[in-house]
Design a protein around this motif. Structure first.
Motif, short mmCIF file in Angstrom:
data_model
loop_
_atom_site.label_atom_id
_atom_site.label_comp_id
_atom_site.label_asym_id
_atom_site.label_seq_id
_atom_site.Cartn_x
_atom_site.Cartn_y
_atom_site.Cartn_z
N GLN B 34 0.83 -1.21 0.00
CA GLN B 34 0.00 0.00 0.00
C GLN B 34 0.86 1.25 0.00
O GLN B 34 0.57 2.22 -0.68
CB GLN B 34 -0.92 0.00 1.23
CG GLN B 34 -2.02 -1.05 1.12
CD GLN B 34 -2.90 -1.07 2.37
OE1 GLN B 34 -3.35 -0.03 2.81
NE2 GLN B 34 -3.13 -2.25 2.89
N VAL B 37 2.31 1.72 -3.47
CA VAL B 37 1.33 2.18 -4.45
C VAL B 37 1.01 3.66 -4.23
O VAL B 37 0.81 4.41 -5.17
CB VAL B 37 0.05 1.33 -4.38
CG1 VAL B 37 -1.06 1.94 -5.22
CG2 VAL B 37 0.33 -0.08 -4.84
N VAL B 48 -7.10 1.52 -2.48
CA VAL B 48 -5.87 0.74 -2.58
C VAL B 48 -5.94 -0.43 -1.60
O VAL B 48 -5.62 -1.57 -1.94
CB VAL B 48 -4.65 1.64 -2.29
CG1 VAL B 48 -3.38 0.78 -2.22
CG2 VAL B 48 -4.51 2.72 -3.33
N LEU B 74 -3.53 2.52 -11.16
CA LEU B 74 -3.66 1.76 -9.91
C LEU B 74 -3.28 0.30 -10.16
O LEU B 74 -2.46 -0.28 -9.43
CB LEU B 74 -5.09 1.87 -9.38
CG LEU B 74 -5.43 1.00 -8.17
CD1 LEU B 74 -4.57 1.41 -6.97
CD2 LEU B 74 -6.89 1.11 -7.81
N SER B 77 0.43 -0.05 -10.82
CA SER B 77 1.24 0.13 -9.61
C SER B 77 1.21 -1.11 -8.75
O SER B 77 2.23 -1.53 -8.19
CB SER B 77 0.74 1.31 -8.77
OG SER B 77 0.27 2.33 -9.56
N ILE B 78 0.06 -1.68 -8.66
CA ILE B 78 -0.07 -2.90 -7.85
C ILE B 78 0.83 -3.99 -8.43
O ILE B 78 1.64 -4.61 -7.73
CB ILE B 78 -1.53 -3.39 -7.83
CG1 ILE B 78 -2.46 -2.39 -7.13
CG2 ILE B 78 -1.63 -4.77 -7.20
CD1 ILE B 78 -2.63 -2.57 -5.66
N SER B 81 4.43 -3.36 -7.86
CA SER B 81 4.85 -3.47 -6.47
C SER B 81 5.07 -4.91 -6.05
O SER B 81 5.89 -5.20 -5.19
CB SER B 81 3.80 -2.86 -5.53
OG SER B 81 3.60 -1.51 -5.83
N ILE B 215 5.65 6.10 -11.82
CA ILE B 215 5.52 4.65 -11.96
C ILE B 215 6.77 4.03 -12.54
O ILE B 215 7.11 2.88 -12.27
CB ILE B 215 4.27 4.28 -12.80
CG1 ILE B 215 4.00 2.76 -12.69
CG2 ILE B 215 4.45 4.66 -14.25
CD1 ILE B 215 2.59 2.38 -12.67
#
Lengths: 798, 330
Positions: B34, B37, B48, B74, B77-78, B81, B215
């Motif tokens: 989290q 992100v 998130v 989103l 990014s997840i 990550s 990103i």
């Protein structure tokens, strides 16, 4: 109330009341429906029981029960079939039809009724203002006419679920019977409770109520019962003989004196020597003041209504002699003593006099001392032969009214009567046989323990002694058992002859005897009371009185009596409210020797019972019993109400909480202990903030409290004094944010949702809660807490 | 039409033979994801969190929103990550099922057919504007979501693990879209809305996008394997009987108060989401609060009401308010 409340009771969770009501406390609607229907039946039974009391006396119990049963059955069948409006019309038709039949039976004729609606209205009004049903001529028919409409309508409506409405017909019926005075306190109370329960259970049924709401109903019940017992707003009717007996008209002379529609039968009686009136008459006679036709078992009633006196009454069908009497009241008189049968009345009271359907004249105003009136009577001269020949061809109106007996008269009574009259072949012989039997087999006594059941039966079968009321009652009922029309009459015996066809009549001359009807002759008097025995009982006084009286005319006799009165029996003087100082002369009577003079025809000595002793006795007997029973009942009801009230107010839960806050109780499984500890914590929180909402999780509750607490605090800081004060009391508002509370919460969550706890952890949680609770003890906790608060002052926010 | 951000993941490995992650490790992993992100996505912490929870709870997410609020960002990014492959499918009216699942292509050299995997073969798959494609194409993706596998020309192929679909649907042009059938909506664990950022957040966002997009600088904070193990841990979070009963009561309430209430699939999803939330909080057991926090996003899109004034959200909040959390525990 054995309704299953499920496994939860409201007390088990502090915030849970509303949940329980919705989730578990709801009772199956059919249970309530059954209760509501049962309550309707109770209400119905209450007024039907009053009607049954009437039919018990006048007959027709089976018809009544059949009609009620049929009404219930028809209502059950039609409940699904017809609409309320149709049912209402049906009920009205049933009522109208029933009453049309009643008027037909009463000989009024429905056409005549339609023509005189105002009379009908006044009849209803008379009933509603306290005329007992039993005084109606056709009480039995009236009862049968009255019953079906309310029974049908209330049961129909109840079956259709219109509970509140179903109470109306039943309630109106009961109310009417209350107004007539027929419904006693107990019956009224039961009926009222039935009505209340109907509405209550009905509401619970339709609203899907819960068991918890029953307590409100219970409180209502208790209030109604207690109120009704503390204030007797219900006129007590014949259902309550002790009350009737204790009241003034319950005494024999009292009954004769005021000539009420009912004549009770008392126990012990006393005599009053006071002079009541003097009669100038060419013939001696018994002076009749009241005629009664209806016997309930413990009192006599006069059926029918009074008509205003409008000159010339009916004369007997057979031979008679006209006898004129002039009566002068020597004390205030509430009656018009006359020789039977009166046909004409002259004097100031004539305008106000009324005549009963039995031919007896009654005054509407009290006759003042010294007032006079003249009566012309048609005296039937009884001669053995013609009466023997009279036969049994009785007119219908005679057999309709003068053969009445309570339905519950035992067969033993009939058998005994049949035995006694075995040899008699004509009504006259029957009457004489009974008269002789009673005269010879029973002792005369004024000291009598009043039987509790049917007086006639008790006197014939059980009692050894009695006085005129008992003799006359028994004889009347025995004659009726043999199908001889007879009636019970009360009045005064001839009195003391004081020369020149003048008779002085005293209180002790009050008497009751029997009249028997002979076709083509009319009513003939019979005397079942043994005259000799009666004289033995108060022989001295009477003999002495007679001697004195003979010497002088009435006035001097009265004067003498007045002089010696104070030396007389204290009781008698005090008993007699209307006693005038100049009247009776008893002391001399006392001094004289007993003298056995008596003569059946013109006996002066007839008992003048005075019931002071009766009253005392009755009181002495009943008071401890009634108080004892009533007190217990009252206490039970009160207790019931209080318990229900406590339940209603949730006080039991409150108490449990208050105790539970501070005391954990027995320890068991660690997980359960922690749950209980958390409950206690929640009670503390609920006291301080608010109870937890059902949808709130334990954690969510605590977080919400912390937020709300902060909001309240900031509002307090806003400056309003009350709010500040509140914030101060909530100074311990830190409870919501107290880390120890949080700690207990986590223990609780682990116990319930997680893998469970160790014993030590559970104990720790319990101790924490104990500690928190102690800090909140009203006095101790306060001071200790404030110390703690000060120590913690520097930023212990949580 | 498809764009591949990272190479497809190698063969899947069963996670059962590996040790589960400790619950505290799950908590820290999810916190790190989290955190990471949030370097790219400004605000929307709750969304998130829900996406991470869906990831851990083996669910899929439907983002229902206007274009341009960062749905794609989103998802990317997840994926970045957690060091997973990220695939994107842009749904259009002419998209065919094979474009999603992949096709067998004849290889001239080896003279045989080779399977060319479609974009669905990724750890994190973004199905963009899923409601623009006809139902046939939608269902190709949705079947993959449900089964965890894809069948092409009679041959069934396992999808990589973890496999999470983040679908978006465009709420702006409803007349040029194919609404997702209700039965298919049910397959998403959660339906979320991003919404516009507030002014402060938006200005922050603008500041970050000047120069290189953040990103590009995003580094993975965990490995794919760790994630698989974390999912295993979450699946074993304790659900006590009172919790199961509570969930049942909630579902029962929705069934009583709406035309279509929550299905058993819905209650399963709710429990999984609650488990994942317990895990992200480092707790080995679910508490009612987990259920309450997940219920709106998990249940609301599964409810159909009759009157227009009450939608699924209203029903769910009414249920949360009136359904008792605990019945008698003693």
């Amino acid at each position: 109330m054995s309704i299953d409340t499920g496994d939860s009771s409201p007390e088990t969770s502090p915030h849970g009341r509303s949940i329980r009501l919705d989730a578990d406390g709801t009772v199956d609607a059919t249970t309530f429906r059954l209760f509501a229907l049962a309550s309707v039946l109770v209400l119905t039974a209450s007024y039907v029981s009053v009607l049954r009391e009437v039919t018990r006396v006048v007959g027709g119990t089976q018809s009544l029960l059949a009609i009620v049963g049929a009404a219930l059955l028809v209502a059950t069948v039609l409940a699904r079939a017809i609409r309320p409006r149709t049912a209402g019309t049906l009920a009205i038709l049933a009522g109208v039809g029933g009453f049309a039949y009643y008027f037909e039976a009463a000989g009024i004729g429905s056409r005549a009724v339609l023509g005189s609606a105002d009379e009908l209205l006044s009849d209803a009004l008379t009933l509603a203002t306290g005329l007992p049903l039993l005084q109606m001529i056709e009480a039995g028919v009236w009862t049968l006419a009255f019953a079906p409409a309310p029974v049908f309508l209330s049961w129909y409506l109840a079956l259709r679920g219109r509970y509140a409405l179903s109470v109306v017909p039943g309630g109106v019926a009961l109310l009417f019977l209350v107004l007539t005075g027929d419904a006693g306190t107990t019956v009224t109370l039961v009926g009222t409770l039935g009505a209340l329960a109907t509405v209550g259970f009905g509401e619970l049924t339709s609203r899907g109520g819960s068991i918890a709401q029953l307590d409100l109903l219970a409180v209502l019940f208790a209030v109604v019962i207690v109120l009704s017992l503390s204030a007797t707003f219900v006129p007590s009717g014949p259902a309550n003989p002790t009350t009737a007996g204790a009241s003034d008209p319950g005494t024999l002379e009292g009954a004769i004196d005021s000539s009420p529609e009912r004549s009770g039968i008392a126990g012990d009686v006393d005599l009053s020597p006071a002079v009541r009136f003097t009669v100038e008459s060419e013939r001696p006679s018994y002076w009749r003041t009241g005629v009664y036709d209806r016997f309930t078992g413990d009192e006599w009633l006069r059926s029918g209504q009074e008509e205003p006196f409008e000159g010339q009454l009916e004369t007997p069908p057979g031979e008679f002699n006209r006898v004129e009497q002039t009566v002068q009241a020597e004390s205030d008189l509430g009656v018009v003593p006359v020789a039977p049968e009166p046909v004409d009345l002259d004097g100031p009271i004539a305008q106000d006099a009324t005549v009963s359907s039995h031919g007896q004249v009654h005054p509407t105003t009290t006759l003042r001392e010294g007032e006079r009136y003249t009566v012309e009577s048609a005296v039937v001269l009884p001669q053995r032969e013609p009466l023997q020949q009279a036969g049994t061809d009785y007119p219908e109106e005679i057999t309709d009214h003068y053969l009445q007996r309570p339905e519950d008269t035992s067969s033993e009574f009939d058998e005994r009567t049949a035995e006694i009259t075995d040899d008699a072949e004509t009504p006259l012989e029957t009457a004489i046989a009974i008269e002789q039997y009673l005269r010879t087999s029973k002792e005369y006594s004024l000291e009598v323990e009043r039987p509790t059941d049917n007086v006639a039966e008790a006197f014939l079968l059980e009692m050894e002694e009695g006085y005129c009321v008992y003799y006359a009652t028994a004889m009347t009922q025995m004659l009726r058992a043999e199908d001889v029309p007879a009636r019970y009459v009360s009045g005064y015996s001839t009195g003391e002859p004081v020369g020149d066809d003048t008779y002085v009549v005293r209180g002790l001359d009050a008497h009751a005897w029997v009249e028997v009807y002979f076709p083509d002759h009319g009513w003939v008097a019979f005397e079942p009371t043994p005259p000799s025995d009666r004289n033995e009982v108060h022989g001295e006084e009477l003999e002495q009185a007679r001697e004195d009286g003979l010497e002088d005319v009435d006035t001097p006799a009265s004067a003498d009596a007045a002089a010696e009165d104070p030396s007389d029996d204290g009781e008698e003087t005090t008993d007699d409210a209307t006693d005038e100082p100049e009247q009776p002369d008893d002391d001399e009577t006392n001094e004289s020797e007993p003298n056995e003079t008596d003569d059946g025809g013109d006996d002066v000595g007839s008992p003048a019972p005075d019931d002071a002793t009766t009253g005392d006795d009755a009181d002495g007997l009943t008071i401890p019993v009634t108080v004892g029973r009533e007190t217990i009942a009252l206490a039970a009801v009160l207790l019931f109400g209080v318990v229900a009230g406590i339940h209603r107010a949730g006080m039991a839960a409150q108490v449990r909480r208050s105790v539970g806050c501070y005391w954990h109780g027995r320890r068991g499984e660690p997980d359960r202990d922690v749950v209980r500890a958390y409950r206690r914590l929640e009670w503390l929180l609920a006291d301080e903030y608010r109870p937890r909402c059902p949808g709130e999780s334990a954690r969510g509750y605590l977080e919400a409290l912390a937020t709300e607490g902060r909001a309240a605090a900031s509002a307090g800081a806003g400056g309003e004094t009350s709010a500040t004060a509140k914030a101060e009391t909530h100074g311990d508002s830190a409870l919501a944010t107290d880390p120890r509370v949080r700690d207990v919460l986590e223990h609780y969550e682990r116990a319930v949702y997680g893998g469970g706890l160790e014993r030590a952890e559970a104990d720790e949680a319990i101790e924490t809660v104990d500690e928190l609770a102690r800090e909140r003890l009203p006095f101790v906790g306060r001071s200790r807490f404030s110390d703690r608060e000060h120590q913690k002052e520097p930023g212990d926010g949580v | 039409m498809t764009d591949v951000n990272s190479p497809p993941s190698p063969t899947q490995q069963s996670s059962t033979d590996r040790d589960r992650l400790s619950i505290s490790a799950v908590e820290s992993v999810s916190a790190e994801i989290q955190d990471n992100v949030s370097r790219v996505i400004v605000g929307h912490e709750d969304v998130v969190e829900h996406v991470v929870i869906a990831l851990l709870g083996r669910g899929h997410v439907l983002l229902d929103d206007v274009p341009g609020v960062g749905k794609t960002m989103l998802a990317r990014s997840i994926a970045r990550s957690i060091d997973c492959s990220f695939r994107r499918v842009q749904f259009t009216p002419d998209l065919l099922p094979a474009d999603v699942t992949g096709v067998n292509v004849f290889n001239e050299k080896s003279r045989e057919f080779e399977f060319q995997p479609g974009p669905v073969f990724g750890n994190v798959v973004l199905g963009d504007e899923i409601n623009r494609a006809p139902p046939k194409t939608q269902s190709a993706l949705l079947e993959a979501m449900e089964e965890g596998q894809v069948t092409v020309d009679g041959e069934t192929r396992e999808l990589p693990a973890p496999f999470t679909v983040i679908a978006t649907q465009n709420a702006v042009e409803p007349n040029r879209t194919y609404d997702l059938p209700f039965a298919e909506l049910d397959r998403f664990m959660a339906k979320l809305q991003l919404g516009y950022p507030d002014p402060a957040q938006e200005s922050e966002l603008l500041g970050r996008t000047i120069g290189d997009h953040p990103i590009d600088a995003l580094e993975p904070v965990t490995t794919r394997e760790t994630l698989v193990r974390a999912r295993e841990t979450v699946a074993n979070v304790r659900v006590a009987k009172p919790i199961r009963e509570y969930v049942t009561r909630l579902a029962g309430y929705t069934r009583e108060h709406a035309r279509v209430g929550v299905s058993p699939r819905g209650t399963i999803s709710l429990l999984r989401a609650a488990q994942a939330r317990a895990g992200t909080n480092g707790r080995e057991y679910v508490i009612p609060d987990d259920v309450q926090l997940q219920a709106p996003v998990v249940l609301a899109h599964r409810i159909r009401t009759e009157d227009r004034d009450r939608n699924g959200d209203d029903i769910v909040s009414a249920a949360l308010e009136s359904v008792p959390v605990e019945t008698d525990l003693e």
